[in-house]
Design an enzyme around this catalytic site. Structure first.
Site, mmCIF file in Angstrom:
data_model
loop_
_atom_site.group_PDB
_atom_site.id
_atom_site.type_symbol
_atom_site.label_atom_id
_atom_site.label_comp_id
_atom_site.label_asym_id
_atom_site.label_seq_id
_atom_site.Cartn_x
_atom_site.Cartn_y
_atom_site.Cartn_z
ATOM 1 N N CYS A 140 -10.720 21.814 25.538
ATOM 2 C CA CYS A 140 -11.941 22.228 26.224
ATOM 3 C C CYS A 140 -11.810 23.669 26.729
ATOM 4 C CB CYS A 140 -12.258 21.265 27.368
ATOM 5 S SG CYS A 140 -13.984 21.294 27.899
ATOM 6 N N SER A 489 -22.602 28.851 29.978
ATOM 7 C CA SER A 489 -21.927 28.152 28.894
ATOM 8 C C SER A 489 -22.076 28.975 27.622
ATOM 9 C CB SER A 489 -22.561 26.777 28.703
ATOM 10 O OG SER A 489 -22.237 26.239 27.444
#
Length: 574
Positions: A140, A489
């Protein structure tokens, strides 16, 4: 004794082995280290293992996110690779968190914090246990920069392994991913998608292990690390569940042993030129704005001078060539299918845009690694040619102005336009902004201002994927802008500017914007301006007090130690 700065062992018999075991020998050699050996016998060491170089294998495995759910098995493959060529692998774990799950909630305050925890924990374990080399595996977003920050600090022979990209889900015959679901929330609020459709989409968008499928932050950072030379060729462009990824892991274990024998350390690889290569590849791929924050932090720990202006300088000469999500059409799996990142880097090298002389973890230069690289197959349109780029120059636009005297970062694909003038709608948090967007109170011509979301003010600098996706889902991507001292993001797109510094919590001008103020965002001139006279700005500053911050726990410690976003939001001195 500081194990990071041990003197070279004396010359004579066994000197080569001693060099390879400069750290582990301190832990296990000699009669006085019998207690240490006794402990290690219990975890599987045999007598012969004490004469082998020890390699720490830092696994970010966890079942809290699909990005990392398979990394325990990849760590096994790395361990086999180390042991097969005469080393002794030792697997240990560190944390991970899930941005995709916590996005849009207070849980995201811990996201960027996790980068520091990961870096600190890998440094702590490797430093304490006396590992001679390290292989770190990340999945991640924050895993990757966290791993590299630790490897740079330790400066012991090291290789990074990317856990790999997820395969796309399929919904109504189209490929989908996590950002498809975030944007569906906006469509649902706008009445364009019903409950059953949303439920069916969420059930199939994430089909298994791997990191988010577009050129979002995980794939961006994996590509940057490969371009820097800290992972094996094409490690960044392999599916999480594949023979190629398993082979990548085993070869990484072998590679770190080769680095040990040759005395090659991260400081030999992580040069300024290597960071410039990373920026070049991120630009060509249309990568995440988070790359700016993370590369600055990684450079800090590698003692390499890097600034926001380096992104501007490189972006002026490097085009965006990849037609990848979120702004483009394709997912990372399509890039994997046509050959990955290696052919792109070969093209960039041939056009004089990469430093080919940089050393890599193969023990060879970048140019040597790329020497025999095949080009992409004819007819593919995932990677454009230099004569037909997505954008002729970089998409990462660093802006200055009275709203950002030390800089802000925008991702301008060209589809949003280059200039936006609108009226401010001010929100003190991401949640309040999202509610307003979903309720339909944000309209054409608005500039959504989300403040007190910076590294100190959040604390933690949350990502604004929920509000940016809601704007796109409501069809306002070209009509509404958003600025914040938080970040985005890699899945965010639209007319958005983040990393605004100084942040509101530090008394930056963002703290004094009011509803109805005119704001000008000019990507061509690279400016971010509050259109008010200085006298009015001075009046607004009178009597200002920042919002209170947490007084206990990890967020309090983070807020007290973290630097500004324009310095990488580091916590270990700046």
């Amino acid at each position: 004794m500081d194990q990071n700065n041990l003197p070279d062992p004396d010359s004579g018999p066994g000197r080569k082995e001693s060099l390879e075991r400069a750290h582990s020998s301190v832990m296990v050699d000699g009669p006085e280290r019998a207690p240490s050996r006794a402990m290690l016998h219990a975890v599987g060491f045999e007598k012969a293992d004490f004469r082998k170089a020890q390699v720490g294998i830092a696994s970010t495995w966890s079942m809290v996110t699909p990005c990392n759910m398979h990394i325990d098995q990849l760590a096994v493959q790395v361990n086999q690779g180390v042991n097969a060529v005469g080393g002794k692998g030792v697997v240990f774990n560190t944390i991970t968190i899930s941005d995709g799950i916590s996005m849009g909630t207070s849980g995201m305050n811990y996201s960027l914090v996790s980068r520091e925890v990961i870096a600190d924990s890998i440094e702590t374990v490797a430093g304490c246990e006396g590992f001679d080399g390290v292989v770190a595996l990340g999945g991640c977003d924050k895993n990757m920069p966290g791993c590299l920050m630790a490897l740079a600090r330790l400066n012991r022979p090291a290789v990074f392994v990317y856990g790999g990209t997820i395969l796309p889900g399929v919904y109504q015959g189209k490929e989908v991913d996590i950002v498809s679901v975030f944007e569906a929330v906006g469509k649902h609020a706008d009445g364009k998608m019903g409950d059953q459709e949303l439920n069916r989409l969420e059930a199939c968008a994430i089909p298994g292990p791997g990191s988010c499928g577009g050129m979002y932050t995980a794939n961006t950072m994996a590509s940057a690390i490969e371009a820097m030379g800290m992972s094996l060729p094409n490690s960044s462009a392999q599916a999480a569940v594949s023979k190629d990824k398993r082979s990548d892991c085993e070869r990484a274990g072998q590679a770190v042993m080769d680095l040990l024998r040759r005395g090659i350390r991260p400081s030999d690889i992580l040069t300024r030129e290597a960071f410039e290569n990373a920026i070049t590849v991120v630009t060509a791929l249309g990568g995440s704005t988070n790359a700016v924050l993370h590369l600055l932090a990684m450079a800090h720990d590698a003692s390499v001078k890097l600034t926001l202006d380096d992104f501007t300088r490189i972006g002026k000469r490097v085009p965006v060539l990849a037609d990848l999500k979120p702004s483009g059409r394709y997912v990372m799996a399509e890039l994997v299918r046509i050959g990955g990142t290696v052919p792109l880097m070969k093209r960039l090298l041939d056009h004089g845009l990469l430093h080919g002389g940089c050393l890599t973890v193969t023990g060879q230069t970048l140019a040597k690694n790329l020497e025999q690289s095949p080009d992409y197959p004819p007819g593919q349109d995932v990677i454009r040619g230099f004569d037909d780029p997505i954008k002729p120059n970089g998409h990462l636009v660093v802006m200055y102005g009275n709203l950002a005297t030390t800089g802000a970062v925008a991702k301008i694909s060209g589809k949003e336009g280059l200039r936006f003038v609108g009226k401010a709608k001010v929100f003190e948090s991401e949640e309040s902004a999202l509610q307003a967007i979903l309720a339909g109170t944000i309209v054409k011509g608005d500039v959504v201002v989300i403040r007190y979301e910076g590294p100190r003010g959040g604390p933690g600098m949350r990502e604004m994927l929920s509000p940016t996706s809601a704007i796109m889902g409501r069809g306002l991507g070209k009509d509404v802008a958003l600025i914040t001292d938080g970040r985005f993001s890699g899945g965010s797109h639209g007319f958005v500017v983040g990393h605004v510094t100084p942040e509101a919590s530090d008394g930056g001008l963002l703290a004094f914007v009011q509803d109805g103020d005119s704001i000008t965002i000019d990507a061509k001139e690279r400016t971010l301006t509050l259109d008010l006279p200085e006298s009015e700005i001075d009046n607004r500053r009178l009597g200002w007090q920042p919002k209170p911050k947490p007084s206990r726990g990890v967020l309090a410690k983070y807020a007290r130690t973290v630097s500004s976003a324009h310095l990488g939001a580091v916590t270990d001195g700046f």
